[in-house]
Design a protein around this motif. Structure first.
Motif, PDB file in Angstrom:
ATOM      1  N   ALA A 235      -3.603  56.098  40.713  1.00  0.00           N
ATOM      2  CA  ALA A 235      -4.761  57.083  40.913  1.00  0.00           C
ATOM      3  C   ALA A 235      -3.989  58.202  41.717  1.00  0.00           C
ATOM      4  O   ALA A 235      -2.997  58.427  42.062  1.00  0.00           O
ATOM      5  N   PRO A 236      -4.998  59.555  41.940  1.00  0.00           N
ATOM      6  CA  PRO A 236      -4.337  60.688  42.590  1.00  0.00           C
ATOM      7  C   PRO A 236      -3.710  60.179  43.791  1.00  0.00           C
ATOM      8  O   PRO A 236      -4.501  59.333  44.483  1.00  0.00           O
ATOM      9  N   ALA A 237      -2.651  60.771  44.269  1.00  0.00           N
ATOM     10  CA  ALA A 237      -1.808  60.358  45.431  1.00  0.00           C
ATOM     11  C   ALA A 237      -1.583  61.567  46.406  1.00  0.00           C
ATOM     12  O   ALA A 237      -0.509  62.209  46.070  1.00  0.00           O
ATOM     13  N   PRO A 238      -2.489  62.065  46.902  1.00  0.00           N
ATOM     14  CA  PRO A 238      -2.432  63.271  47.821  1.00  0.00           C
ATOM     15  C   PRO A 238      -1.326  63.288  49.084  1.00  0.00           C
ATOM     16  O   PRO A 238      -0.935  64.253  49.475  1.00  0.00           O
ATOM     17  N   GLU A 239      -0.943  62.002  49.263  1.00  0.00           N
ATOM     18  CA  GLU A 239      -0.041  61.651  50.293  1.00  0.00           C
ATOM     19  C   GLU A 239       1.496  62.078  49.935  1.00  0.00           C
ATOM     20  O   GLU A 239       2.361  62.098  50.797  1.00  0.00           O
ATOM     21  N   VAL A 240       1.726  62.395  48.577  1.00  0.00           N
ATOM     22  CA  VAL A 240       3.039  62.882  48.065  1.00  0.00           C
ATOM     23  C   VAL A 240       2.941  64.088  47.269  1.00  0.00           C
ATOM     24  O   VAL A 240       1.917  64.399  46.789  1.00  0.00           O
ATOM     25  N   SER A 241       3.880  64.624  47.121  1.00  0.00           N
ATOM     26  CA  SER A 241       3.972  66.074  46.223  1.00  0.00           C
ATOM     27  C   SER A 241       5.228  66.165  45.496  1.00  0.00           C
ATOM     28  O   SER A 241       6.498  66.097  46.119  1.00  0.00           O
ATOM     29  N   PHE A 242       5.463  66.053  44.216  1.00  0.00           N
ATOM     30  CA  PHE A 242       6.498  66.089  43.232  1.00  0.00           C
ATOM     31  C   PHE A 242       6.343  67.030  42.293  1.00  0.00           C
ATOM     32  O   PHE A 242       5.422  66.995  41.309  1.00  0.00           O
ATOM     33  N   PRO A 243       6.667  68.375  42.533  1.00  0.00           N
ATOM     34  CA  PRO A 243       6.407  69.509  41.680  1.00  0.00           C
ATOM     35  C   PRO A 243       6.837  69.460  40.246  1.00  0.00           C
ATOM     36  O   PRO A 243       6.593  69.998  39.381  1.00  0.00           O
ATOM     37  N   ARG A 244       8.173  68.754  40.384  1.00  0.00           N
ATOM     38  CA  ARG A 244       8.720  68.427  39.041  1.00  0.00           C
ATOM     39  C   ARG A 244       9.136  67.188  38.785  1.00  0.00           C
ATOM     40  O   ARG A 244       9.242  66.206  39.508  1.00  0.00           O
ATOM     41  N   PRO A 245       9.411  66.681  37.234  1.00  0.00           N
ATOM     42  CA  PRO A 245       9.619  65.444  37.102  1.00  0.00           C
ATOM     43  C   PRO A 245      11.121  65.168  37.725  1.00  0.00           C
ATOM     44  O   PRO A 245      11.829  65.804  37.845  1.00  0.00           O
ATOM     45  N   VAL A 246      11.299  63.958  37.854  1.00  0.00           N
ATOM     46  CA  VAL A 246      12.470  63.477  38.817  1.00  0.00           C
ATOM     47  C   VAL A 246      13.319  62.370  38.026  1.00  0.00           C
ATOM     48  O   VAL A 246      12.550  61.283  37.620  1.00  0.00           O
ATOM     49  N   TYR A 247      14.472  62.512  37.576  1.00  0.00           N
ATOM     50  CA  TYR A 247      15.542  61.588  37.155  1.00  0.00           C
ATOM     51  C   TYR A 247      16.285  61.005  38.311  1.00  0.00           C
ATOM     52  O   TYR A 247      16.660  62.086  39.121  1.00  0.00           O
ATOM     53  N   TYR A 248      16.312  59.652  38.446  1.00  0.00           N
ATOM     54  CA  TYR A 248      17.021  59.304  39.568  1.00  0.00           C
ATOM     55  C   TYR A 248      17.713  57.915  39.243  1.00  0.00           C
ATOM     56  O   TYR A 248      17.653  57.211  38.210  1.00  0.00           O
ATOM     57  N   ARG A 249      18.911  57.726  39.801  1.00  0.00           N
ATOM     58  CA  ARG A 249      19.860  56.700  39.761  1.00  0.00           C
ATOM     59  C   ARG A 249      20.356  56.665  38.188  1.00  0.00           C
ATOM     60  O   ARG A 249      20.239  55.570  37.607  1.00  0.00           O
ATOM     61  N   TRP A 250      20.997  57.726  38.049  1.00  0.00           N
ATOM     62  CA  TRP A 250      21.826  58.081  36.514  1.00  0.00           C
ATOM     63  C   TRP A 250      20.410  57.669  35.368  1.00  0.00           C
ATOM     64  O   TRP A 250      20.825  57.592  34.160  1.00  0.00           O
ATOM     65  N   GLY A 251      19.336  58.421  35.962  1.00  0.00           N
ATOM     66  CA  GLY A 251      18.262  58.218  34.736  1.00  0.00           C
ATOM     67  C   GLY A 251      17.640  56.871  34.541  1.00  0.00           C
ATOM     68  O   GLY A 251      16.565  56.928  33.697  1.00  0.00           O
ATOM     69  N   TYR A 252      17.846  55.767  35.285  1.00  0.00           N
ATOM     70  CA  TYR A 252      17.274  54.417  35.169  1.00  0.00           C
ATOM     71  C   TYR A 252      15.744  54.634  35.640  1.00  0.00           C
ATOM     72  O   TYR A 252      14.943  53.838  35.177  1.00  0.00           O
ATOM     73  N   GLU A 253      15.496  55.300  36.818  1.00  0.00           N
ATOM     74  CA  GLU A 253      14.330  55.577  37.378  1.00  0.00           C
ATOM     75  C   GLU A 253      13.807  57.128  37.114  1.00  0.00           C
ATOM     76  O   GLU A 253      14.571  58.007  37.091  1.00  0.00           O
ATOM     77  N   TYR A 254      12.590  57.131  36.879  1.00  0.00           N
ATOM     78  CA  TYR A 254      12.099  58.671  36.397  1.00  0.00           C
ATOM     79  C   TYR A 254      10.648  58.781  36.954  1.00  0.00           C
ATOM     80  O   TYR A 254       9.909  57.667  36.806  1.00  0.00           O
ATOM     81  N   TRP A 255       9.938  59.662  37.144  1.00  0.00           N
ATOM     82  CA  TRP A 255       8.891  59.825  37.684  1.00  0.00           C
ATOM     83  C   TRP A 255       8.288  61.179  37.677  1.00  0.00           C
ATOM     84  O   TRP A 255       9.009  62.164  37.634  1.00  0.00           O
ATOM     85  N   GLN A 256       7.028  61.333  37.605  1.00  0.00           N
ATOM     86  CA  GLN A 256       6.407  62.795  37.694  1.00  0.00           C
ATOM     87  C   GLN A 256       5.054  62.488  38.250  1.00  0.00           C
ATOM     88  O   GLN A 256       4.242  61.553  38.227  1.00  0.00           O
ATOM     89  N   GLN A 257       4.485  63.759  38.927  1.00  0.00           N
ATOM     90  CA  GLN A 257       3.077  63.816  39.397  1.00  0.00           C
ATOM     91  C   GLN A 257       2.431  64.661  38.319  1.00  0.00           C
ATOM     92  O   GLN A 257       2.718  65.871  38.133  1.00  0.00           O
ATOM     93  N   LEU A 258       1.378  64.041  37.832  1.00  0.00           N
ATOM     94  CA  LEU A 258       0.604  64.659  36.868  1.00  0.00           C
ATOM     95  C   LEU A 258      -0.175  66.013  37.789  1.00  0.00           C
ATOM     96  O   LEU A 258      -0.331  66.106  38.849  1.00  0.00           O
ATOM     97  N   PRO A 259      -0.721  66.971  36.849  1.00  0.00           N
ATOM     98  CA  PRO A 259      -1.616  68.010  37.573  1.00  0.00           C
ATOM     99  C   PRO A 259      -2.723  67.475  38.590  1.00  0.00           C
ATOM    100  O   PRO A 259      -3.121  68.013  39.552  1.00  0.00           O
ATOM    101  N   ASP A 260      -3.519  66.221  38.187  1.00  0.00           N
ATOM    102  CA  ASP A 260      -4.438  65.684  38.874  1.00  0.00           C
ATOM    103  C   ASP A 260      -3.891  64.710  39.793  1.00  0.00           C
ATOM    104  O   ASP A 260      -4.852  64.397  40.800  1.00  0.00           O
ATOM    105  N   GLY A 261      -2.871  64.849  40.364  1.00  0.00           N
ATOM    106  CA  GLY A 261      -2.195  64.178  41.481  1.00  0.00           C
ATOM    107  C   GLY A 261      -1.669  62.780  41.288  1.00  0.00           C
ATOM    108  O   GLY A 261      -0.963  62.059  42.101  1.00  0.00           O
ATOM    109  N   ARG A 262      -1.873  61.995  40.128  1.00  0.00           N
ATOM    110  CA  ARG A 262      -1.412  60.816  39.635  1.00  0.00           C
ATOM    111  C   ARG A 262       0.162  60.789  39.731  1.00  0.00           C
ATOM    112  O   ARG A 262       0.670  61.760  39.001  1.00  0.00           O
ATOM    113  N   ILE A 263       0.579  59.749  39.873  1.00  0.00           N
ATOM    114  CA  ILE A 263       2.108  59.417  39.653  1.00  0.00           C
ATOM    115  C   ILE A 263       2.215  58.437  38.622  1.00  0.00           C
ATOM    116  O   ILE A 263       1.610  57.402  38.419  1.00  0.00           O
ATOM    117  N   ALA A 264       3.258  58.976  37.668  1.00  0.00           N
ATOM    118  CA  ALA A 264       3.634  58.197  36.549  1.00  0.00           C
ATOM    119  C   ALA A 264       4.997  57.860  36.905  1.00  0.00           C
ATOM    120  O   ALA A 264       6.052  58.795  36.754  1.00  0.00           O
TER     121      ALA A 264
END
Length: 381
Positions: free
Chosen positions: A242-271
């Motif tokens: 659900a929307p997560a106002p407690e965090v802010s990720f303006p851009r998608p993120v690749y982490y740990r050589w790309g094995y983990e990846y996430w983005q925050q959608l315009p409505d605040g949800r995290i994928a």
């Protein structure tokens, strides 16, 4: 809060009306098997070339990885740019990267409603990876590609401003709707039972055609057994909140050589996706249902590393294909049967590009410099 069926991606809004299955026989110039991003791009290119074309899918438009991925738009191939330079040579690697940048621009023009050009971050887990990030940065800058060092709330790494994020399912559905308006016949729930020169047989009828393009990622080696040994299918898993106002990720993120990846959608949800490598041999599978081991790791990462407290609303998985070289498939595997796929987890941009190139080859436009280069480079591994 709205509930969603199990194994539903966060991109699904349940509004797609569906398309009919093929019933009866058809004749056309080119049959495209697979209605994901690459297959739909191939169909669009064929339409622009004046070719008659039909598209079919065993499931639905973007029902596979094309509509179930993390929504990253990254230039280049699966391997980071400095690795591509080492593998292909600087001239070839630069040409490939430039081609994907141009394809990314094209995608933005085609479906602006689905795309956000916000850049992307590659963030290092530790010192070894940070040194690799700097090599990545130097290689991009040496060839005048946009990139800059980054040190921020997400961690240390590099920022690539030319990348972006998007809703992959929305983009594919917009492309499909555009093709339907132009009179292109598309069929869902229509698996290809037999693919041969001049014919594709399905449960409801046969499609007689001059050429076939098989635009499938996960399971490509099952549909075309000639590729077994070079292509292997794995499961990628994700979750969303659900929307997560407690965090802010303006851009998608690749982490740990790309094995983990996430983005925050315009409505605040995290994928969030990842941990394929830590799921063991069980993740080399055709099973596209979420598994407890990887989902547990994703949830702990979400809470402990990202600091997200919001409720988890979606868990899903998708099948994707990998090659040992990281180089995707673009080749004529049988007479008049072209295959594209095996994007090694990063097919959103390069898949659309290769869909267009496969269409030109299938339509008989010959091996221009770009198409010939892709095939020659693909043989290097």
């Amino acid at each position: 809060m709205k509930t969603y069926p199990a194994n539903t991606p966060v991109w699904e809004d349940l509004s797609w009306p569906g398309l009919p299955a093929l019933e009866g026989d058809l004749e056309t110039d080119v049959c495209v098997v697979g209605l994901g991003g690459s297959g739909l791009s191939a169909l669009r290119e064929l339409l622009e070339l004046g070719e008659r074309a039909v598209g079919i899918d065993a499931a639905t438009v973007a029902g596979g990885a094309a509509g179930r991925n993390g929504g990253f738009l990254l230039a280049g191939l699966a391997r980071f740019y400095h690795e591509s330079v080492a593998q292909l040579g600087r001239e070839r690697a630069r040409a490939v990267y430039q081609a994907t940048l141009e394809q990314l621009e094209r995608m933005g023009r085609e479906t602006p409603e689905a795309i956000r050009r916000v850049g992307s971050l590659r963030i290092a887990e530790g010192e070894e990876e940070y040194r690799d990030c700097l090599e990545h940065l130097r290689a991009l800058q040496a060839d005048a590609f946009p990139a800059e060092p980054y040190d921020g709330p997400e961690g240390r790494g590099i920022l690539i401003p030319s990348d972006g994020a998007f809703n992959p399912l929305l983009r594919c559905r917009l492309l499909a709707q555009g093709l339907l308006r132009e009179g292109v016949a598309l069929f869902e729930r229509t698996p290809a039972l037999e693919i041969g020169s001049g014919m594709v047989r399905t449960p409801g009828g046969s499609i007689r055609c001059k050429k076939v393009i098989v635009a499938v990622d996960g399971g490509l080696e099952r549909l075309l057994p000639e590729l077994a040994g070079r292509v292997r299918t794995a499961r990628l898993q994700m979750l969303a909140t659900a929307p997560a106002p407690e965090v802010s990720f303006p851009r998608p993120v690749y982490y740990r050589w790309g094995y983990e990846y996430w983005q925050q959608l315009p409505d605040g949800r995290i994928a969030l996706g990842g941990f394929r490598d830590q799921g063991g041999e069980a993740e080399w599978t055709y099973d596209a249902e979420p598994g407890a081991e990887v989902q547990g790791r994703l949830e702990r990462f979400l809470r402990d590393r990202l600091g997200v407290r919001a409720e988890i609303t979606h868990r899903w998985a998708a099948s994707v294909a990998y090659t040992g070289t990281g180089w995707p498939i673009l080749e004529e595997v049988r007479p008049d049967v072209w295959a594209i796929g095996a994007y090694s987890g990063t097919g959103n941009v390069v898949g659309a590009l290769l869909g267009r190139q496969a269409a030109r080859l299938a339509a008989g436009y010959g091996r221009g410099r770009a198409e010939q280069s892709w095939m020659e480079w693909g043989m290097l591994g």
